[in-house]
Every structure is written in structure tokens, then in C-alpha cells.
Scaffold this active site. Structure first.
Site, PDB file in Angstrom:
ATOM      1  N   SER A 426     -96.234 -62.394  24.207  1.00 59.81           N
ATOM      2  CA  SER A 426     -95.732 -62.236  22.845  1.00 59.81           C
ATOM      3  C   SER A 426     -94.455 -61.418  22.894  1.00 59.81           C
ATOM      4  O   SER A 426     -94.404 -60.386  23.558  1.00 59.81           O
ATOM      5  CB  SER A 426     -96.803 -61.524  22.005  1.00 59.81           C
ATOM      6  OG  SER A 426     -96.253 -61.091  20.795  1.00 59.81           O
ATOM      7  N   LEU A 497     -97.588 -61.725  14.158  1.00 60.73           N
ATOM      8  CA  LEU A 497     -98.758 -62.592  14.009  1.00 60.73           C
ATOM      9  C   LEU A 497     -99.575 -62.598  15.298  1.00 60.73           C
ATOM     10  O   LEU A 497    -100.802 -62.468  15.297  1.00 60.73           O
ATOM     11  CB  LEU A 497     -98.261 -64.007  13.684  1.00 60.73           C
ATOM     12  CG  LEU A 497     -99.292 -64.953  13.109  1.00 60.73           C
ATOM     13  CD1 LEU A 497     -99.727 -64.495  11.735  1.00 60.73           C
ATOM     14  CD2 LEU A 497     -98.715 -66.364  13.052  1.00 60.73           C
ATOM     15  N   GLU A 498     -98.856 -62.715  16.409  1.00 65.93           N
ATOM     16  CA  GLU A 498     -99.529 -62.754  17.709  1.00 65.93           C
ATOM     17  C   GLU A 498    -100.269 -61.447  17.983  1.00 65.93           C
ATOM     18  O   GLU A 498    -101.398 -61.433  18.457  1.00 65.93           O
ATOM     19  CB  GLU A 498     -98.494 -62.994  18.815  1.00 65.93           C
ATOM     20  CG  GLU A 498     -97.951 -64.401  18.806  1.00 65.93           C
ATOM     21  CD  GLU A 498     -96.620 -64.528  19.525  1.00 65.93           C
ATOM     22  OE1 GLU A 498     -96.160 -65.658  19.694  1.00 65.93           O
ATOM     23  OE2 GLU A 498     -96.037 -63.491  19.904  1.00 65.93           O
ATOM     24  N   LEU A 499     -99.572 -60.370  17.641  1.00 61.39           N
ATOM     25  CA  LEU A 499    -100.180 -59.062  17.881  1.00 61.39           C
ATOM     26  C   LEU A 499    -101.441 -58.893  17.049  1.00 61.39           C
ATOM     27  O   LEU A 499    -102.478 -58.441  17.533  1.00 61.39           O
ATOM     28  CB  LEU A 499     -99.164 -57.972  17.541  1.00 61.39           C
ATOM     29  CG  LEU A 499     -99.632 -56.555  17.837  1.00 61.39           C
ATOM     30  CD1 LEU A 499     -99.853 -56.362  19.317  1.00 61.39           C
ATOM     31  CD2 LEU A 499     -98.638 -55.545  17.307  1.00 61.39           C
TER      32      LEU A 499
END
Ligand code: NAG
Ligand code: NAG
Ligand code: NAG
Ligand code: NAG
Ligand code: NAG
Length: 604
Positions: A426, A497-499
């Protein structure tokens, strides 16, 4: 001497009324006077204004001169005085202040001018002897006193020793000598100054003044100290006085056993000795209080040290260990220099003696088995050095060791879970880091280290919403690798969002670990702090520029420790690895160009 004889001559002439010639002829028949010099007892001190007396020192040994018997042999005693600063002896003329009584010359009272040398001469027609002594009359202010209540006393204190719990009568020193001088009303007053300098008025049941003396009925510790007695008497209408002191100390009870005893060496104690060294044999003994002398000494083969042939090597040192109410513990150390093998067979005895008994004990010797302490020391040293070395090795090579350990004992996560990717990367799009992620991180991880890597742009399939896809990709990865940059986690971005997906995955018990990779130093963001606070398993690996480019650099090792275990390097030979490196570099190069295009596309 010449002046003395001249004075004597003059005296005789005057006294007997002889003509000078007659006196001269009589001088020829006069015996030479034997001169004993000055008395060895030292000066006599008397306080100014107090009564005092000089005693002719010739009579201090009654077996030599006895006043009574010298009278019967026709002897006369004459006193002369050599005042301070004079060198001519003067006869002493009697007065009510200066009077003679048998072998004494009384000063009632003494004055400062009385100081000086005094000579007493004993003679009859055929024999003569004389002796000198010194008198010091002290001013009251010159006497050193410990406390204010301590009266000035010129005479040194006499000593009194009283066993604890026992009784004793204290008489004022010299009181008997003065009784016949006193006409009437002789009084004695007493004071007590304790050992710590406190002045006491002290009469009670256990201690009272009776007549001129103090009766101590039951001795105790606090009755120790100085006792002062002042004697006041009348003589020919004049009041005279003098003060004396007694140093009273308590000692252990006389009913206790008084035999000396050896405390050390204990019976059958064996001393270890080594040849060529200095051997010290310690002996300690207890001597209960007795007025008589005591002794502690060493013998070697029954001989005291001063009788030994080899005196140079044997010596002793004595000291007091303890002193308690007259009971003493004494130590004597026998020191043997350069111990030899024949010393081993000698008999070393420590002996003690006092008036009541004797004790002796043999010190047994044993040769120390030669486990040289050097070797032991060496062994210890080697161990220490080894430990230090291990410590250093661990600190320098811990990453390598960890990797090695994992490659031997670690489990391959691929066998235990159903995840698709090893690592999800990410990062902030359109950043400086993007280049690093796509060209370096991704390539090396996938091609060199054999990890399956997922990056959203690359692996996402067309169709479906970005959010759902992101979440599912993150969920299907074993690690979430976050490349942090100042722009990371801006509101609403893909990276955020990924986190969130990663954190969510962890919250739901998924086996997802977050690895932070710092490409360039950044200021720590609030969200990182928050992650820490949420106790998320975080690892931080920092890229250190060119230093981190090599595959065996710290960066990659750290990263491999954090990533799932892979036995990639073990399975590849050196040549194979070289090959794959080249392939990777080629790919890296080709991807560089595609990536810049992708960046352009997403920008639009
Ligand atoms: C001195 O001698 C007399 C007799 O000569 C004797 O009685 C007296 O005890 C002696 N004094 C001392 C102190 O020895
Ligand atoms: C003088 O004294 C001595 C002893 O010291 C004695 O032998 C002698 O007889 C005495 N002389 C006279 C004259 O008394
Ligand atoms: C002796 O003491 C008594 C009283 O204790 C006194 O009356 C008397 O005068 C004293 N004697 C002399 C000579 O001071
Ligand atoms: C008093 O007696 C104690 C014990 O005997 C001794 O240690 C001390 O030195 C004495 N003091 C004087 C001034 O003699
Ligand atoms: C040395 O002491 C022992 C007791 O330990 C004793 O039996 C022996 O007689 C003593 N030897 C001498 C010379 O005093």
C-alpha cells in the site's frame, strides 16, 4: 659542684663559727658527697595556693635509705634550693610556710616562686649522698581541664579499678600524710565527673560519702569517671587545702572465671599453606580482667621466636582486638616468609598465660594442593571473553541469526492458511515513493525473494467497486506493507482505504501483520501514533538509500524477517542466483517505462 662546695663551706663556717683555715682542714676530712643526680621520677607539680610537700627521693627505696635507721647512724638531712634562673644553691630557712618533717619539706601553701630545683643531702661524719628533684608550682589558670566542673588538679590522677556489682571504698590520696599537719577540723569534699564529662551530684543507696571517704556499695557502669576530693584543714590558724583525683574504671566481676583461653585457631583447625609464599598464622585469645600481667606468644618446635636459628623469616605482630571492662581479646599473628617444605613439619604453637593459668594450641598445617589459581583464573577469563564475543556477535548478526533460525525451525505459512498473496503493498499514488514501490520493492520481493506480491493497480480486475476489491485483496494477503510518505493517508485516498482494510482485517482476528516501510524520512503522522496506540503489530523498516540496494543489506534482511518465511536463497545455487538477479534487473528496467505510463494514465 664547685659552687655547691663553696656554699657548703660558707654555711659550715657560719654555723659552727670556725675559722676559714680550720674549715679548710676539716674539709679534707669531709667525705666526698655521692651525687645521685636528679630524681628520675620527674617534676613534682603543686598548684599555687595549695598545700604540698617534697619528699626526699633518697628514701623512696627504704631498703637503701631508711629515715629511722639513718638517724641512728648520726645522719642529718639538709635541703637546698636552686631557684629557677639561678645557679647558686641556697639553704632553705624554715618558716611556718616552709617546714621540715622527717624526710619531707612542706609548703603550706606553695607560691609560684617556689618553683625550681631542690636538693636533699644526707650526711654524717663519714658518709654523704645527695639527690636533686624538681618542683613546678602551677597557676590555677594553666591547668588543663576537660569540663568546667572539673577542678584544677596538679597531681596526676591515681587509678582505681572496681569490679562490676562489687563494692569499694575510695580514700582521698595523700589524706593520711596531712593529718598530722592539721590542727583541727579536717574536711574532705568529693565530686564526681563521669566518663563523658557530666558533673554529678551523686549520693544514693549504692554510693555514699562516709566520713572522709566514698563508699561504693554496688559498682555500676555510670559510677566510672573521675572522683575529685578536696581536703581542707586548719594549721596555726590558717586554712589550707589541696585537691586530688581518682580515675575510677569498672572491670568485669571478680567472680567470673579468670583463666585465659585460646579462641582461634579452634581445635583441629588446619591452615592451608603454600611453599614460597608468606604464611600468616593467626592466634586469638581471651584474657579476663586481672591486675597481673598476661602474655600471648608463638613457639616453633617449642622455641620462642627470639631463640630460633632462622629469625629472619619468622616474625609476629600483636594487637588488641577487643577491650571490654578489662576483659581483653588479643591477637598474635605469626608471619613466616618464604615458606619452605621443611617448615611444614615444624610444630607451631600459640600459647597464652596469666596469673591463673596457661593454654597452648597447635596450629596444624597442610600443603595446599596446587590447583594453580592462575589456571582457574585463565578458565574464567576465557569464559568471560567468549561470553563477550557471543554478545558482540549477537548484536552485529542478530538479523542473520534470526533468518537462519527461521529457515531451520520456522513454518511455511503457505501450508497453514489459504491466502493468496504474501504481501499487499500500500502506498500513496503519484508520489516519490511510487517509483520506489514499483521498480524496486515490488521487483525484488517477487523476483529475488520469491514472494507473491499484490499491488492494487496491477492485480485488480476490471469490474466491481474499488472499495470491495481493495478489501478483498488485503484480506487475501499475509502482510500489509505500507510505504509511508507525507501524502499517505490523505482523506479518501486509495491508500487510506487499504490501511483501513488492513486494520479491519486484524481486528477480525485475521493473521495480518502491518509492516511500515519508510522510504524517506517523514514526520510521524497522527495515524501512525494511533496505530501504535491500538497495539497493532507494527514493524518499521527504513530504506537507507544506496546502502539498501544490495540484496544482503540490512533493509532486505529486516524485511525478510518481517515477511513470511521463504527458503528461497537456500534452494538456489550461487550461479542460479546470479542468473535470476540479471533477469530481475532486466524486468526492473522494462517495468520502469511501463510504470511511468501507468502514472500518466491514472493522472488523467
Ligand atoms: C626502717 O628501719 C626501722 C628499723 O631500723 C624499721 O623498723 C622500719 O620498718 C624501716 N622502715 C622501712 C620503711 O623499711
Ligand atoms: C655514717 O653512716 C655510715 C652508714 O651510712 C656508718 O657506717 C657510719 O658509721 C656513720 N658514721 C658515723 C660517724 O656515725
Ligand atoms: C571546727 O569546726 C567547728 C564546727 O564544725 C567549729 O565550731 C570550730 O570553730 C572549728 N574549729 C576551728 C579551729 O576552725
Ligand atoms: C583513666 O583510666 C582509664 C582506664 O584505666 C584509662 O584508659 C585512662 O587513660 C585513664 N585516664 C587518665 C587521665 O589516666
Ligand atoms: C602444642 O600444642 C599441643 C596442643 O595443641 C600440645 O599437645 C603440645 O604439647 C604443644 N607443644 C608445645 C611445644 O607446647
Amino acid at each position: 659542684m664547685a659552687t655547691f662546695i663553696a656554699t657548703l663551706l660558707l654555711l659550715l663556717t657560719v654555723a659552727v663559727g670556725m675559722t676559714p683555715s680550720a674549715s679548710q682542714s676539716s674539709l679534707l676530712t669531709e667525705p666526698m658527697c655521692y651525687d645521685w643526680g636528679e630524681s628520675s621520677k620527674g617534676a613534682l607539680s603543686v598548684l599555687e595556693g595549695e598545700a604540698g610537700w617534697l619528699s626526699c627521693p633518697l628514701f623512696s627505696h627504704p631498703s637503701v635509705y631508711n629515715y629511722t635507721s639513718t638517724q641512728s647512724t648520726g645522719h642529718n638531712l639538709f635541703w637546698y634550693r636552686l631557684p629557677e634562673g639561678h645557679d647558686l644553691e641556697q639553704p632553705i630557712s624554715s618558716s611556718s610556710r616552709l617546714s621540715r618533717d622527717r624526710e619531707r619539706l612542706w609548703l603550706q601553701p606553695a607560691t609560684i616562686e617556689d618553683s625550681g630545683q631542690y636538693i636533699c643531702m644526707l650526711r654524717n661524719k663519714s658518709s654523704c649522698s645527695k639527690i636533686a628533684m624538681r618542683l613546678k608550682v602551677l597557676r590555677r589558670d594553666d591547668v588543663v581541664r576537660d569540663t568546667d566542673c572539673w577542678p584544677p588538679v596538679a597531681a596526676p590522677p591515681s587509678q582505681a579499678v572496681i569490679p562490676l556489682q562489687e563494692g569499694k571504698i575510695l580514700e582521698c590520696p595523700d589524706l593520711q600524710d596531712v593529718t598530722k599537719m592539721a590542727d583541727d577540723n579536717l574536711t574532705v569534699t568529693w565530686y564526681h565527673v563521669t566518663a563523658n564529662g557530666k558533673c554529678h551530684s551523686f549520693w544514693n543507696r549504692n554510693r555514699q560519702q562516709k566520713g572522709s571517704s566514698v563508699h561504693i556499695y554496688i559498682m555500676s557502669e555510670q559510677f566510672q569517671g573521675y572522683y575529685f576530693c578536696t581536703v581542707t584543714y586548719q594549721r596555726r590558724g590558717q586554712e589550707l587545702h589541696f585537691t586530688r583525683s581518682i580515675n575510677v574504671t569498672a572491670v568485669s566481676s571478680s567472680s567470673l572465671p579468670k583463666l585465659p583461653s585460646i579462641l582461634y585457631p579452634v581445635r583441629n583447625k588446619v591452615f592451608s599453606v603454600k611453599q614460597g609464599t608468606e604464611v600468616r598464622l593467626v592466634c586469638r585469645a581471651h584474657f579476663p580482667y586481672l591486675e597481673s600481667p598476661w602474655d600471648i606468644w608463638w613457639t616453633v618446635d617449642g622455641k620462642t621466636l627470639d631463640k630460633l636459628a632462622d629469625q629472619r623469616r619468622f616474625s609476629k605482630s600483636n594487637r588488641q582486638i577487643n577491650y571490654d571492662y578489662g576483659d581483653r581479646t588479643e591477637e598474635s599473628v605469626l608471619v613466616i616468609q618464604d615458606f619452605r617444605s621443611d617448615d611444614l613439619n615444624k610444630e607451631y604453637n600459640c600459647s597464652v598465660r596469666n596469673e591463673r593459668g596457661f593454654d597452648t594450641r597447635r596450629a596444624l598445617l597442610e600443603e595446599e594442593v596446587s590447583v594453580p589459581s592462575v589456571e582457574l583464573g585463565c578458565g574464567l577469563g576465557v569464559t568471560l571473553v567468549l561470553m563477550l564475543l557471543l554478545f558482540v556477535v549477537y548484536h552485529v548478526f542478530w538479523l542473520e541469526m534470526l533468518l537462519l533460525y527461521r529457515s531451520w525451525f520456522g513454518t511455511d505459512e503457505r501450508l497453514t492458511d489459504d491466502k493468496e498473496y504474501d504481501v499487499y503493498i500500500s502506498y500513496a499514488r503519484n508520489s516519490e515513493e511510487e517509483q520506489f514501490v514499483l521498480t524496486t520493492l515490488h521487483t525484488v520481493l517477487e523476483n529475488e525473494l520469491g514472494y507473491s506480491v499484490c499491488i492494487f493497480d496491477k492485480d485488480s480486475l476490471p469490474g466491481g467497486t474499488i472499495t470491495d476489491e481493495t478489501l478483498s485483496f488485503v484480506a487475501r494477503s499475509r502482510r500489509l506493507l505500507v510505504v509511508i510518505s507525507p501524502g499517505y493517508a490523505t482523506q479518501g485516498s486509495q491508500a487510506l482505504l487499504e490501511l483501513m482494510a488492513g486494520i479491519d482485517g486484524m481486528a477480525h482476528g485475521g493473521h495480518l501483520r502491518v509492516i511500515l516501510v519508510q522510504y524517506k524520512p517523514v514526520r510521524w503522522q497522527g495515524w501512525v501514533r494511533e496505530l501504535r496506540r491500538a497495539r497493532v503489530a507494527l514493524a518499521l523498516v527504513c530504506w537507507q538509500g544506496d546502502k539498501s540496494r544490495e540484496l544482503n543489506s540490512r533493509f532486505w534482511k529486516r524485511l525478510r524477517v518481517e515477511l513470511p518465511m521463504r527458503r528461497v536463497s537456500n534452494s538456489m545455487g550461487e550461479e542460479e542466483r546470479q542468473n535470476s538477479k540479471e533477469v530481475a534487473l532486466m524486468r526492473l528496467y522494462s517495468q520502469n517505462s511501463t510504470n511511468s505510463q501507468t502514472g500518466l494514465i491514472s493522472n488523467t
